[in-house]
Design a protein around this motif. Structure first.
Motif, mmCIF file in Angstrom:
data_model
loop_
_atom_site.group_PDB
_atom_site.id
_atom_site.type_symbol
_atom_site.label_atom_id
_atom_site.label_comp_id
_atom_site.label_asym_id
_atom_site.label_seq_id
_atom_site.Cartn_x
_atom_site.Cartn_y
_atom_site.Cartn_z
ATOM 1 N N ALA A 188 0.820 -1.210 0.000
ATOM 2 C CA ALA A 188 0.000 0.000 0.000
ATOM 3 C C ALA A 188 0.858 1.266 0.000
ATOM 4 O O ALA A 188 0.587 2.213 -0.743
ATOM 5 N N ARG A 189 1.914 1.275 0.811
ATOM 6 C CA ARG A 189 2.709 2.497 0.878
ATOM 7 C C ARG A 189 3.591 2.691 -0.366
ATOM 8 O O ARG A 189 4.119 3.777 -0.587
ATOM 9 N N ASN A 190 3.713 1.638 -1.172
ATOM 10 C CA ASN A 190 4.464 1.757 -2.422
ATOM 11 C C ASN A 190 3.547 1.815 -3.655
ATOM 12 O O ASN A 190 4.033 1.739 -4.785
ATOM 13 N N GLY A 191 2.252 1.933 -3.407
ATOM 14 C CA GLY A 191 1.311 2.070 -4.514
ATOM 15 C C GLY A 191 1.200 0.839 -5.396
ATOM 16 O O GLY A 191 0.928 0.948 -6.596
ATOM 17 N N LEU A 192 1.389 -0.345 -4.812
ATOM 18 C CA LEU A 192 1.303 -1.598 -5.566
ATOM 19 C C LEU A 192 -0.018 -2.288 -5.276
ATOM 20 O O LEU A 192 -0.403 -2.455 -4.124
ATOM 21 N N SER A 193 -0.699 -2.719 -6.322
ATOM 22 C CA SER A 193 -2.056 -3.238 -6.156
ATOM 23 C C SER A 193 -2.121 -4.748 -5.975
ATOM 24 O O SER A 193 -3.115 -5.275 -5.471
ATOM 25 N N ASP A 194 -1.079 -5.474 -6.382
ATOM 26 C CA ASP A 194 -1.172 -6.930 -6.409
ATOM 27 C C ASP A 194 -0.407 -7.579 -5.256
ATOM 28 O O ASP A 194 0.722 -7.180 -4.940
ATOM 29 N N LEU A 195 -1.026 -8.590 -4.653
ATOM 30 C CA LEU A 195 -0.434 -9.315 -3.532
ATOM 31 C C LEU A 195 -0.512 -10.806 -3.815
ATOM 32 O O LEU A 195 -1.602 -11.380 -3.873
ATOM 33 N N SER A 196 0.642 -11.444 -3.976
ATOM 34 C CA SER A 196 0.726 -12.885 -4.190
ATOM 35 C C SER A 196 1.016 -13.542 -2.846
ATOM 36 O O SER A 196 2.154 -13.534 -2.367
ATOM 37 N N MET A 197 -0.021 -14.085 -2.228
ATOM 38 C CA MET A 197 0.145 -14.669 -0.892
ATOM 39 C C MET A 197 -0.994 -15.641 -0.627
ATOM 40 O O MET A 197 -2.104 -15.466 -1.107
ATOM 41 N N GLY A 198 -0.654 -16.690 0.127
ATOM 42 C CA GLY A 198 -1.637 -17.723 0.425
ATOM 43 C C GLY A 198 -1.405 -18.959 -0.419
ATOM 44 O O GLY A 198 -1.222 -18.869 -1.634
ATOM 45 N N MET A 199 -1.377 -20.124 0.261
ATOM 46 C CA MET A 199 -1.204 -21.412 -0.416
ATOM 47 C C MET A 199 -2.315 -22.353 0.050
ATOM 48 O O MET A 199 -3.306 -21.910 0.630
ATOM 49 N N SER A 200 -2.161 -23.637 -0.205
ATOM 50 C CA SER A 200 -3.266 -24.575 0.043
ATOM 51 C C SER A 200 -3.821 -24.489 1.458
ATOM 52 O O SER A 200 -5.029 -24.585 1.671
ATOM 53 N N ALA A 201 -2.953 -24.310 2.460
ATOM 54 C CA ALA A 201 -3.397 -24.357 3.853
ATOM 55 C C ALA A 201 -3.977 -23.047 4.357
ATOM 56 O O ALA A 201 -4.650 -23.025 5.394
ATOM 57 N N ASP A 202 -3.704 -21.936 3.655
ATOM 58 C CA ASP A 202 -4.074 -20.636 4.240
ATOM 59 C C ASP A 202 -4.593 -19.619 3.222
ATOM 60 O O ASP A 202 -4.606 -18.425 3.500
ATOM 61 N N PHE A 203 -5.038 -20.085 2.045
ATOM 62 C CA PHE A 203 -5.429 -19.112 1.015
ATOM 63 C C PHE A 203 -6.659 -18.293 1.414
ATOM 64 O O PHE A 203 -6.790 -17.130 1.008
ATOM 65 N N GLU A 204 -7.542 -18.863 2.226
ATOM 66 C CA GLU A 204 -8.724 -18.095 2.640
ATOM 67 C C GLU A 204 -8.321 -16.911 3.528
ATOM 68 O O GLU A 204 -8.841 -15.804 3.385
ATOM 69 N N GLN A 205 -7.372 -17.156 4.466
ATOM 70 C CA GLN A 205 -6.868 -16.053 5.296
ATOM 71 C C GLN A 205 -6.202 -14.988 4.432
ATOM 72 O O GLN A 205 -6.354 -13.790 4.677
ATOM 73 N N ALA A 206 -5.468 -15.431 3.420
ATOM 74 C CA ALA A 206 -4.792 -14.488 2.526
ATOM 75 C C ALA A 206 -5.807 -13.621 1.779
ATOM 76 O O ALA A 206 -5.626 -12.402 1.661
ATOM 77 N N VAL A 207 -6.882 -14.240 1.302
ATOM 78 C CA VAL A 207 -7.918 -13.477 0.593
ATOM 79 C C VAL A 207 -8.551 -12.455 1.531
ATOM 80 O O VAL A 207 -8.795 -11.302 1.162
ATOM 81 N N MET A 208 -8.769 -12.853 2.780
ATOM 82 C CA MET A 208 -9.357 -11.932 3.766
ATOM 83 C C MET A 208 -8.460 -10.715 4.009
ATOM 84 O O MET A 208 -8.938 -9.632 4.345
ATOM 85 N N LEU A 209 -7.151 -10.896 3.809
ATOM 86 C CA LEU A 209 -6.197 -9.820 4.066
ATOM 87 C C LEU A 209 -5.719 -9.146 2.787
ATOM 88 O O LEU A 209 -4.724 -8.423 2.797
ATOM 89 N N GLY A 210 -6.425 -9.399 1.671
ATOM 90 C CA GLY A 210 -6.180 -8.617 0.458
ATOM 91 C C GLY A 210 -5.465 -9.305 -0.669
ATOM 92 O O GLY A 210 -5.115 -8.652 -1.670
ATOM 93 N N ALA A 211 -5.210 -10.614 -0.578
ATOM 94 C CA ALA A 211 -4.514 -11.305 -1.665
ATOM 95 C C ALA A 211 -5.235 -11.097 -2.991
ATOM 96 O O ALA A 211 -6.463 -11.154 -3.066
ATOM 97 N N THR A 212 -4.457 -10.867 -4.034
ATOM 98 C CA THR A 212 -5.008 -10.827 -5.396
ATOM 99 C C THR A 212 -4.621 -12.079 -6.180
ATOM 100 O O THR A 212 -5.220 -12.377 -7.203
ATOM 101 N N HIS A 213 -3.592 -12.795 -5.711
ATOM 102 C CA HIS A 213 -3.148 -14.036 -6.338
ATOM 103 C C HIS A 213 -2.872 -15.055 -5.232
ATOM 104 O O HIS A 213 -2.095 -14.763 -4.321
ATOM 105 N N VAL A 214 -3.523 -16.214 -5.304
ATOM 106 C CA VAL A 214 -3.248 -17.286 -4.346
ATOM 107 C C VAL A 214 -2.649 -18.465 -5.098
ATOM 108 O O VAL A 214 -3.065 -18.790 -6.216
ATOM 109 N N ARG A 215 -1.657 -19.111 -4.473
ATOM 110 C CA ARG A 215 -0.867 -20.148 -5.134
ATOM 111 C C ARG A 215 -1.230 -21.503 -4.513
ATOM 112 O O ARG A 215 -0.742 -21.854 -3.437
ATOM 113 N N VAL A 216 -2.096 -22.244 -5.171
ATOM 114 C CA VAL A 216 -2.665 -23.462 -4.582
ATOM 115 C C VAL A 216 -2.244 -24.675 -5.401
ATOM 116 O O VAL A 216 -2.559 -24.767 -6.598
#
Length: 225
Positions: A188-216
């Motif tokens: 956010a402080r660098n003006g970047l819109s995309d967040l690649s975070m979250g895998m099979s065990a935690d992708f739902e938490q990642a989506v809740m915290l703003g993930a735009t790409h989840v790696r499952v």
């Protein structure tokens, strides 16, 4: 459809439905989250049923492995988008730029320089994510959170690289949510819109915290051997 293919299609549908449900609960646009099906270590015959089920975004860890299986698959499915999610050696930058549409593991000046050279040479401009080592783990790739702002600025201003977002892999022995929140804050402080975070065990938490790409991977393809 054989049993294995049917199971892969069912798993894909379950993951997609889970993402869609979480996105709705968070009041986000369903189109704001991209599911990357991580096909590393799986042969083309295991990937085919997932392609047949409609998935078009895939992630691989190694350039060499991707080179052996994806050119033929992309001939049959030309609309596939291929993401490199594993560490990238500078001497593999040429192949990576030619093969991948998105690279998630930009983590050091020497790699930035190598990617810049290959982008200029080939004319291809894969979208890039800066990898942040949110847990500051010695064995893991990525810039530290304290280095991230300066490195992002260098990537933009010195090398004119198409950086679109940030990626992280939280420590295996810690709750992932604080790491996801930290990555979102740096983005956010660098003006970047995309967040690649979250895998099979935690992708739902990642989506809740703003993930735009989840790696499952395993939740779709099953356990790796």
């Amino acid at each position: 459809m054989d049993d294995r293919a049917q199971l892969a299609a069912e798993r894909l549908r379950a993951v997609a439905e889970s993402i869609a449900r979480t996105v709705r609960e968070e009041g986000r646009d369903p189109a704001s989250v991209t599911l990357i099906a991580v096909s590393k270590t799986f042969e083309a015959e295991a990937i085919e049923p997932v392609l047949a089920a409609g998935q078009r975004v895939f992630g691989e860890n190694r350039v060499q492995e991707a080179k052996t299986k994806w050119p033929a698959l992309k001939e049959r499915y030309p609309d596939v988008e291929l993401h490199l999610i594993g560490p990238l050696q500078s001497n593999k930058a040429h192949d990576a730029v030619l093969l991948f549409d998105v690279i998630h593991s930009l983590d050091r000046p020497s790699l930035a320089e190598a990617l810049k050279r290959e982008i200029d040479k080939t004319g291809r401009r894969p979208r890039l994510f800066v990898q942040v080592n949110t847990g500051e783990e010695a064995q893991k790739s990525g810039v530290t959170p304290g280095e991230a702002d300066a490195f992002i600025a260098q990537c933009r201003d010195v090398w004119n690289l198409p950086v679109v977002g940030l990626m992280c892999i939280p420590p295996a022995d810690e709750p992932p949510s604080p790491h996801f929140a930290l990555l979102a804050k740096i983005a956010a402080r660098n003006g970047l819109s995309d967040l690649s975070m979250g895998m099979s065990a935690d992708f739902e938490q990642a989506v809740m915290l703003g993930a735009t790409h989840v790696r499952v991977g395993s939740a779709i393809f099953g356990a790796r051997h």
